[in-house]
Design an enzyme around this catalytic site. Structure first.
Site, PDB file in Angstrom:
ATOM      1  N   LYS A 156       0.852  -1.213  -0.072  1.00 52.70           N
ATOM      2  CA  LYS A 156       0.112  -0.207   0.043  1.00 52.70           C
ATOM      3  C   LYS A 156       0.807   1.213   0.124  1.00 52.70           C
ATOM      4  O   LYS A 156       0.661   2.162  -0.823  1.00 52.70           O
ATOM      5  CB  LYS A 156      -0.690  -0.029   1.189  1.00 52.70           C
ATOM      6  CG  LYS A 156      -1.855  -1.197   1.229  1.00 52.70           C
ATOM      7  CD  LYS A 156      -2.944  -1.089   2.487  1.00 52.70           C
ATOM      8  CE  LYS A 156      -1.967  -1.314   3.800  1.00 52.70           C
ATOM      9  NZ  LYS A 156      -1.210  -2.414   4.312  1.00 52.70           N
ATOM     10  N   ARG A 214     -10.089   0.566   8.700  1.00 47.03           N
ATOM     11  CA  ARG A 214      -9.158  -0.826   9.067  1.00 47.03           C
ATOM     12  C   ARG A 214     -10.301  -1.356   9.918  1.00 47.03           C
ATOM     13  O   ARG A 214      -9.902  -2.618  10.242  1.00 47.03           O
ATOM     14  CB  ARG A 214      -8.072  -0.495   9.863  1.00 47.03           C
ATOM     15  CG  ARG A 214      -6.893  -1.255   9.320  1.00 47.03           C
ATOM     16  CD  ARG A 214      -5.625  -0.568  10.074  1.00 47.03           C
ATOM     17  NE  ARG A 214      -4.547  -1.222   9.857  1.00 47.03           N
ATOM     18  CZ  ARG A 214      -3.492  -0.530   9.312  1.00 47.03           C
ATOM     19  NH1 ARG A 214      -3.459   0.346   8.493  1.00 47.03           N
ATOM     20  NH2 ARG A 214      -2.096  -1.484   9.420  1.00 47.03           N
ATOM     21  N   ARG A 259      11.986  -5.523   4.707  1.00 50.86           N
ATOM     22  CA  ARG A 259      11.590  -4.257   4.371  1.00 50.86           C
ATOM     23  C   ARG A 259      12.415  -3.162   5.173  1.00 50.86           C
ATOM     24  O   ARG A 259      12.880  -3.249   6.384  1.00 50.86           O
ATOM     25  CB  ARG A 259      10.279  -3.828   4.939  1.00 50.86           C
ATOM     26  CG  ARG A 259       9.945  -2.239   5.016  1.00 50.86           C
ATOM     27  CD  ARG A 259       8.611  -1.933   5.041  1.00 50.86           C
ATOM     28  NE  ARG A 259       7.695  -2.654   6.375  1.00 50.86           N
ATOM     29  CZ  ARG A 259       6.508  -2.398   6.425  1.00 50.86           C
ATOM     30  NH1 ARG A 259       5.818  -1.983   5.312  1.00 50.86           N
ATOM     31  NH2 ARG A 259       5.992  -2.865   7.572  1.00 50.86           N
ATOM     32  N   ARG A 267      11.507  -1.314  11.020  1.00 45.91           N
ATOM     33  CA  ARG A 267      10.494  -0.828  11.715  1.00 45.91           C
ATOM     34  C   ARG A 267      10.308  -1.831  12.923  1.00 45.91           C
ATOM     35  O   ARG A 267      10.397  -3.027  12.697  1.00 45.91           O
ATOM     36  CB  ARG A 267       9.229  -0.940  10.796  1.00 45.91           C
ATOM     37  CG  ARG A 267       8.596   0.532  10.362  1.00 45.91           C
ATOM     38  CD  ARG A 267       7.710   0.398   9.510  1.00 45.91           C
ATOM     39  NE  ARG A 267       6.270  -0.239   9.914  1.00 45.91           N
ATOM     40  CZ  ARG A 267       5.207  -0.180   9.318  1.00 45.91           C
ATOM     41  NH1 ARG A 267       5.066   0.594   8.004  1.00 45.91           N
ATOM     42  NH2 ARG A 267       4.094  -0.948   9.807  1.00 45.91           N
ATOM     43  N   ARG A 313      -0.125  -8.886  13.368  1.00 48.20           N
ATOM     44  CA  ARG A 313      -0.652  -8.206  12.673  1.00 48.20           C
ATOM     45  C   ARG A 313      -1.617  -8.832  11.607  1.00 48.20           C
ATOM     46  O   ARG A 313      -2.671  -8.105  11.183  1.00 48.20           O
ATOM     47  CB  ARG A 313       0.487  -6.935  11.883  1.00 48.20           C
ATOM     48  CG  ARG A 313       0.773  -6.102  12.932  1.00 48.20           C
ATOM     49  CD  ARG A 313       2.229  -5.394  12.438  1.00 48.20           C
ATOM     50  NE  ARG A 313       1.951  -4.737  11.477  1.00 48.20           N
ATOM     51  CZ  ARG A 313       3.094  -4.576  10.296  1.00 48.20           C
ATOM     52  NH1 ARG A 313       4.221  -4.925  10.749  1.00 48.20           N
ATOM     53  NH2 ARG A 313       2.794  -3.918   9.416  1.00 48.20           N
TER      54      ARG A 313
HETATM   55  P1  AP5 Z   1       4.797  -1.817   2.062  1.00 52.56           P
HETATM   56  O1  AP5 Z   1       4.527  -0.785   0.658  1.00 52.56           O
HETATM   57  O2  AP5 Z   1       5.602  -0.976   3.070  1.00 52.56           O
HETATM   58  O3  AP5 Z   1       3.522  -2.279   2.222  1.00 52.56           O
HETATM   59  P2  AP5 Z   1       2.317  -1.799   2.978  1.00 52.56           P
HETATM   60  O4  AP5 Z   1       0.988  -2.422   2.596  1.00 52.56           O
HETATM   61  O5  AP5 Z   1       2.263  -0.318   3.153  1.00 52.56           O
HETATM   62  O6  AP5 Z   1       2.593  -2.555   4.587  1.00 52.56           O
HETATM   63  P3  AP5 Z   1       2.758  -1.934   6.039  1.00 52.56           P
HETATM   64  O7  AP5 Z   1       3.320  -3.060   7.102  1.00 52.56           O
HETATM   65  O8  AP5 Z   1       2.868  -0.412   6.127  1.00 52.56           O
HETATM   66  O9  AP5 Z   1       1.063  -1.817   6.220  1.00 52.56           O
HETATM   67  P4  AP5 Z   1       0.255  -1.940   7.789  1.00 52.56           P
HETATM   68  O10 AP5 Z   1      -1.079  -1.743   7.038  1.00 52.56           O
HETATM   69  O11 AP5 Z   1       0.528  -3.213   8.362  1.00 52.56           O
HETATM   70  O12 AP5 Z   1       0.922  -0.866   8.359  1.00 52.56           O
HETATM   71  P5  AP5 Z   1       0.717   0.490   8.896  1.00 52.56           P
HETATM   72  O13 AP5 Z   1       1.715   1.312   8.580  1.00 52.56           O
HETATM   73  O14 AP5 Z   1      -0.509   1.040   7.956  1.00 52.56           O
HETATM   74  O15 AP5 Z   1       5.737  -2.909   1.332  1.00 52.56           O
HETATM   75  C1  AP5 Z   1       6.282  -3.869   2.263  1.00 52.56           C
HETATM   76  C2  AP5 Z   1       7.597  -4.398   1.588  1.00 52.56           C
HETATM   77  O16 AP5 Z   1       7.395  -5.111   0.303  1.00 52.56           O
HETATM   78  C3  AP5 Z   1       8.645  -3.304   1.314  1.00 52.56           C
HETATM   79  O17 AP5 Z   1       9.838  -3.594   1.698  1.00 52.56           O
HETATM   80  C4  AP5 Z   1       8.551  -3.173  -0.266  1.00 52.56           C
HETATM   81  O18 AP5 Z   1       9.554  -2.364  -0.743  1.00 52.56           O
HETATM   82  C5  AP5 Z   1       8.040  -4.545  -0.646  1.00 52.56           C
HETATM   83  N1  AP5 Z   1       7.130  -4.772  -1.810  1.00 52.56           N
HETATM   84  C6  AP5 Z   1       6.050  -3.643  -1.934  1.00 52.56           C
HETATM   85  N2  AP5 Z   1       5.420  -3.971  -3.144  1.00 52.56           N
HETATM   86  C7  AP5 Z   1       6.241  -5.190  -3.709  1.00 52.56           C
HETATM   87  C8  AP5 Z   1       5.760  -6.093  -4.650  1.00 52.56           C
HETATM   88  N3  AP5 Z   1       4.962  -5.827  -5.568  1.00 52.56           N
HETATM   89  N4  AP5 Z   1       6.919  -7.225  -4.875  1.00 52.56           N
HETATM   90  C9  AP5 Z   1       7.891  -7.420  -3.953  1.00 52.56           C
HETATM   91  N5  AP5 Z   1       8.271  -6.683  -2.938  1.00 52.56           N
HETATM   92  C10 AP5 Z   1       7.310  -5.505  -2.712  1.00 52.56           C
HETATM   93  O19 AP5 Z   1       0.210   0.560  10.376  1.00 52.56           O
HETATM   94  C11 AP5 Z   1       1.006   0.175  11.509  1.00 52.56           C
HETATM   95  C12 AP5 Z   1       0.293   0.396  12.803  1.00 52.56           C
HETATM   96  O20 AP5 Z   1      -0.280   1.512  12.816  1.00 52.56           O
HETATM   97  C13 AP5 Z   1      -0.892  -0.802  12.975  1.00 52.56           C
HETATM   98  O21 AP5 Z   1      -0.246  -1.743  13.071  1.00 52.56           O
HETATM   99  C14 AP5 Z   1      -1.678  -0.036  13.986  1.00 52.56           C
HETATM  100  O22 AP5 Z   1      -1.089  -0.157  15.174  1.00 52.56           O
HETATM  101  C15 AP5 Z   1      -1.629   1.333  13.587  1.00 52.56           C
HETATM  102  N6  AP5 Z   1      -2.673   1.725  12.578  1.00 52.56           N
HETATM  103  C16 AP5 Z   1      -2.300   2.173  11.654  1.00 52.56           C
HETATM  104  N7  AP5 Z   1      -3.581   2.724  10.602  1.00 52.56           N
HETATM  105  C17 AP5 Z   1      -4.628   2.347  11.721  1.00 52.56           C
HETATM  106  C18 AP5 Z   1      -6.028   2.334  11.632  1.00 52.56           C
HETATM  107  N8  AP5 Z   1      -6.710   2.912  10.600  1.00 52.56           N
HETATM  108  N9  AP5 Z   1      -6.631   1.780  12.729  1.00 52.56           N
HETATM  109  C19 AP5 Z   1      -6.095   1.508  13.930  1.00 52.56           C
HETATM  110  N10 AP5 Z   1      -4.762   1.552  13.924  1.00 52.56           N
HETATM  111  C20 AP5 Z   1      -4.181   1.740  12.801  1.00 52.56           C
END
Ligand code: AP5
Length: 225
Positions: A16, A91, A130, A164, A175
């Site tokens: 994402k 979410r 990552r 991270r 997660r």
């Molecule tokens: P990346 O692009 O970083 O993936 P992502 O989907 O953004 O992953 P996240 O871990 O950031 O998502 P998340 O939803 O768990 O965490 P968030 O920060 O929102 O890609 C991942 C890796 O793969 C990278 O190394 C990239 O280079 C590689 N890659 C990407 N595309 C690729 C491909 N096509 N092929 C190969 N490799 C690829 O949330 C973190 C925390 O915040 C949550 O756990 C929670 O505690 C809190 N939080 C956030 N939002 C909320 C909410 N709405 N409600 C409650 N708590 C929340």
């Protein structure tokens, strides 16, 4: 398309953030990634950051009311008048319903919820490699799939690349469980509303970006008919 209001949906590590960064460049729209906003708040030691940190380190979701208030402010802001890209929100069902109510109130509508589909095994593979920029959390790399030109250094701003806290294997598994329990029901929610669009997230980052561009072009054409 008059206004582009997009949601990026998908499990942790589905790409994402990677796609959000590209979409932001393509469409020049404000990009609101709840994870990035929360991590910046933790880095800055704000009240929000102190409140969110323990949930994030465990891999738990931060309480709905905190997140809803945080996003509402941004959607209502003048910079989002021509559209926005949401990553990581909504979410939970409560967050999705709050977003609908907010959009109704503003007289806006969601254009699409783009679901980036990847398997659990792929999530684990991706998150273990990552690296994110310590300075600008939204610049993302992967040691194998998307390596920086110079090891440990961000290509975009020269910041140090770090792992991270919530990318530890046991937290990643937790997660993923949270995603299946609390976020996956939103797939049916947006499918029922007719705005869910699925993209194969197992392809390369460039291929996924091309698929998303193609589906947005199709939506644009449909709107003009
Ligand atoms: P990346 O692009 O970083 O993936 P992502 O989907 O953004 O992953 P996240 O871990 O950031 O998502 P998340 O939803 O768990 O965490 P968030 O920060 O929102 O890609 C991942 C890796 O793969 C990278 O190394 C990239 O280079 C590689 N890659 C990407 N595309 C690729 C491909 N096509 N092929 C190969 N490799 C690829 O949330 C973190 C925390 O915040 C949550 O756990 C929670 O505690 C809190 N939080 C956030 N939002 C909320 C909410 N709405 N409600 C409650 N708590 C929340």
């Amino acid at each position: 398309m008059s206004e582009l209001n997009l949601i990026l949906l998908g499990p942790p590590g589905s790409g994402k953030g990677t796609q959000g960064e590209r979409l932001q460049t393509d469409f020049r729209l404000p990009y609101y990634a709840t994870g990035d906003i929360l991590r910046a708040a933790v880095r800055d030691g704000t009240k929000l950051g102190r409140e969110a940190k323990e949930y994030m380190d465990r891999g738990d979701l931060v309480p709905d009311e905190v997140i809803i208030a945080m996003i509402s402010d941004r959607i209502e802001s003048p910079e989002a008048a021509d559209g926005f890209i949401l990553d990581g929100f909504p979410r939970t069902s409560a967050q999705a319903e709050a977003l609908d109510a907010e959009m109704d109130q503003l007289g806006k509508r969601l254009t699409a919820a783009i679901l980036i589909e990847v398997s659990d095994e792929e999530v684990v593979r991706r998150l273990s490699g990552r690296r994110t920029c310590a300075k600008e959390g939204s610049h993302i790399f992967h040691v194998e799939f998307d390596p920086p030109s110079k090891e440990g250094v961000c290509d975009v701003c020269g910041g140090k690349l770090t792992v991270r806290d919530d990318d530890k294997p046991e937290v990643v598994r937790y997660r993923l469980g949270q995603y299946h329990d609390k976020t996956e029901p939103l797939i049916a929610y947006y499918e029922d509303k007719g705005i869910l669009r699925r993209v194969d997230g197992q392809l390369t980052p460039d291929e996924v970006a091309d698929r998303i561009r193609a589906l947005l072009a199709t939506l644009q054409m449909e709107e003009q008919l």
